[in-house]
Design an enzyme around this catalytic site. Structure first.
Site, short mmCIF file in Angstrom:
data_model
loop_
_atom_site.label_atom_id
_atom_site.label_comp_id
_atom_site.label_asym_id
_atom_site.label_seq_id
_atom_site.Cartn_x
_atom_site.Cartn_y
_atom_site.Cartn_z
N LYS A 47 0.82 -1.21 0.00
CA LYS A 47 0.00 0.00 0.00
C LYS A 47 0.86 1.25 0.00
O LYS A 47 0.62 2.19 -0.78
CB LYS A 47 -0.93 0.00 1.21
CG LYS A 47 -1.91 1.19 1.22
CD LYS A 47 -2.87 1.10 2.38
CE LYS A 47 -2.19 1.44 3.69
NZ LYS A 47 -3.15 1.58 4.81
N ASP A 52 -6.81 1.16 0.79
CA ASP A 52 -6.89 1.27 2.25
C ASP A 52 -8.31 0.91 2.68
O ASP A 52 -9.10 0.41 1.88
CB ASP A 52 -6.49 2.67 2.72
CG ASP A 52 -7.49 3.73 2.28
OD1 ASP A 52 -8.40 3.43 1.46
OD2 ASP A 52 -7.38 4.87 2.74
#
Length: 214
Positions: free
Chosen positions: A120, A138
């Site tokens: 991420k 997310d």
């Protein structure tokens, strides 16, 4: 959800916000990397409050190494997991100086090899610092993708892969930021703000919040 709906969703998000960007404050790719690393399980607001205190004077790998692990920890102690993050920040600075001449690499594998940097974080840096059409899934993007029917998936990687396939090419660069902001301010977790949502008529979520409860 069909391609026509998806394209219209991004068209409307673009119309409402033509130039979306991260809410993290930074001036260099390195500062963005550190800010994203610190933002795990923390709000952008809390990270900005902390980095404002040390980025101006110590916002380089050399500057943070001069502070040391304890010095960094002292600046970020208001952020969750601050001791682990301080350790990773210092280790990342050392690795950047040792292997990349102090520069943030524009390469996923090299980014993910940095301490505390996962997929991420790498996606955020590649997208925001280097203009790559990556999508960092997310909690907000995961929720919006599943709730709306835009790109449903059982885990973040599945949602990321699905979004890569279904987001129209002309919207790929900014899709990450539009979806995060939409999830953060409109399609919120407990009670989505459906009555004021600009894509509510395209959304496939059945239990929309009625006006009376908004």
């Amino acid at each position: 959800m069909n391609p026509t709906k998806r394209r219209e969703i991004f068209h409307r998000l673009q119309t409402a916000n033509p130039t979306p960007t991260t809410e993290l404050e930074y001036e260099t790719p390195f500062q963005l990397l550190i800010a994203v690393l610190l933002s795990a399980q923390a709000t952008d607001k809390s990270v900005n409050l902390a980095t404002r205190k040390f980025f101006p004077r110590h916002g380089t790998p050399e500057g943070l190494l001069a502070l040391g692990e304890e010095g960094v920890a002292d600046f970020i102690k208001t952020i969750g997991l601050f001791r682990t993050k301080a350790k990773n920040v210092i280790a990342t600075c050392e690795k950047l100086l040792r292997e990349h001449d102090g520069q943030v690499p524009r390469d996923r594998e090299a980014l993910e090899a940095l301490p505390g940097v996962g997929r991420k974080t790498a996606n955020v840096v590649l997208n925001t610092a280097f203009g790559e059409p990556t999508i960092a899934v997310d909690t907000h993007i995961f929720r919006v993708s599943n709730r709306t029917g835009l790109a449903p998936g059982k885990n973040v990687l599945e949602v990321e892969r699905k979004l890569e396939k279904v987001v129209p090419r002309e919207y790929a660069l900014d899709a990450h930021h539009w979806l995060i902001l939409h999830g953060r301010y409109v399609c919120v977790a407990r009670k989505p703000k459906c009555p004021v949502c600009g894509i509510a008529d395209l959304c496939e979520f059945r239990q929309k919040t009625p006006v009376s409860q908004a």
